[in-house]
Enzyme design. Sequence first.
Site, PDB file in Angstrom:
ATOM      1  N   CYS A 113       0.853  -1.049  -0.082  1.00 61.68           N
ATOM      2  CA  CYS A 113       0.004  -0.085  -0.015  1.00 61.68           C
ATOM      3  C   CYS A 113       0.906   1.230  -0.035  1.00 61.68           C
ATOM      4  CB  CYS A 113      -0.795   0.102   1.275  1.00 61.68           C
ATOM      5  SG  CYS A 113      -2.171   1.458   1.259  1.00 61.68           S
ATOM      6  N   CYS A 210      -5.874  -3.074   7.196  1.00 65.57           N
ATOM      7  CA  CYS A 210      -7.124  -2.480   7.468  1.00 65.57           C
ATOM      8  C   CYS A 210      -8.525  -3.216   6.979  1.00 65.57           C
ATOM      9  CB  CYS A 210      -6.920  -1.010   7.007  1.00 65.57           C
ATOM     10  SG  CYS A 210      -6.427  -0.869   5.095  1.00 65.57           S
TER      11      CYS A 210
END
Length: 395
Positions: A113, A210
């Site tokens: 990410c 997440c």
Amino acid sequence: MANSLDLPGRPEETRVVVAMSGGVDSSVVAALLAREGYDVVGVTLQLYDHGEATHRKGACCAGQDILDARRVAETIGIPHYVLDYEDRFQREVIDRFAESYLAGETPVPCASCNQSVKFSDLLGTARSLGAAALATGHYVTSAPLPSGRRGLFRPVDLDRDQSYFLYATTQDQLDFLRFPLGGVGKAETREIARRLGLAVADKHDSQDICFVPSGRYADVIERLKPDAVEPGEIVHLDGRVLGGHDGIIHFTVGQRRGIGVSIGEPLYVVDLDAARRRVIVGPRDALMTRRLHLRDVNWLGDSPLAALGPEGIEVWARVRSTRAPQPARLFVDGGWVQVELVEGEHGVAPGQAAVFYEGPGASTRVLGGGTIARVERPAMPTAGESTGAAAAAAE
């Protein structure tokens, strides 16, 4: 803050974009830079379905976090923008995470990410807004090197060290990034937030991954790739078939509990053979690893990586974010960048990251890292009973 942004010009004439996740760390960065007089612009990335995450503790970049970032921006009086990166995040992070697990690997999506979304697309956005730097709330730091470029360093608070997840930051990205919290600890950050009246001062930290709300990776992968999860055999290192399983995604290298078979002695997952849909198990000793072969290496050292040659250099290496660096040798041989761990490590798996440092302590320089493609284990079978993800990566 303990360290300067090292930017030319007066703060009030210098624009800085702050990546605001909605947590306390990035909020404090934005607030402190604004107080110093910088022209601060807050940007939050919406990375996945914010509706599903609105009421979940530990979420990041979705739902309540976006609202919290907006509220902090209003409190400190800076403009705030939300950018929809859901499609990009799905393609570059979530889908790759699922594909890696199906290949028998243990991926590190937070590093992906940072590399493909936060420090690529967001950095480009910051430049388009006329910013001189992009600042984040990560617990690492950067500083100028004699070469004129910037180096990446571990923070003073090693309990909060996030350098393992930032190893893929390129030199060009590093020159533009700033990490103002590298010189403070988490407790001090929260105290600053309280002193500045930020509503997120006592907010929970975001969880590591997440987009996995239940903490069960297999649930996410089965939802994304329902036709790709197939049953197979659980096989001992000696070739005995001990039972069956519902998909290798339910197992990770080093796992002991929940394997589903018993032979009167402790068994560990030693390897995942995605091609044959086999889970290879054996004793703990079979998990010992000393040599790793790496792919997709990001090198932040002063000399070219290829110049290391087979002799290599002494470094300190981490193969897990929760472990301290250990002595190692980094070298290039046979077309592979390789790491030899002096003390060895149990349970290392393809897909994990190996990160290199100049030393073991606080504020030491990060030299880069790479994805583990192949793991050499002395106790692995030799008669073709298990090729596993490690051997497949070498083909």
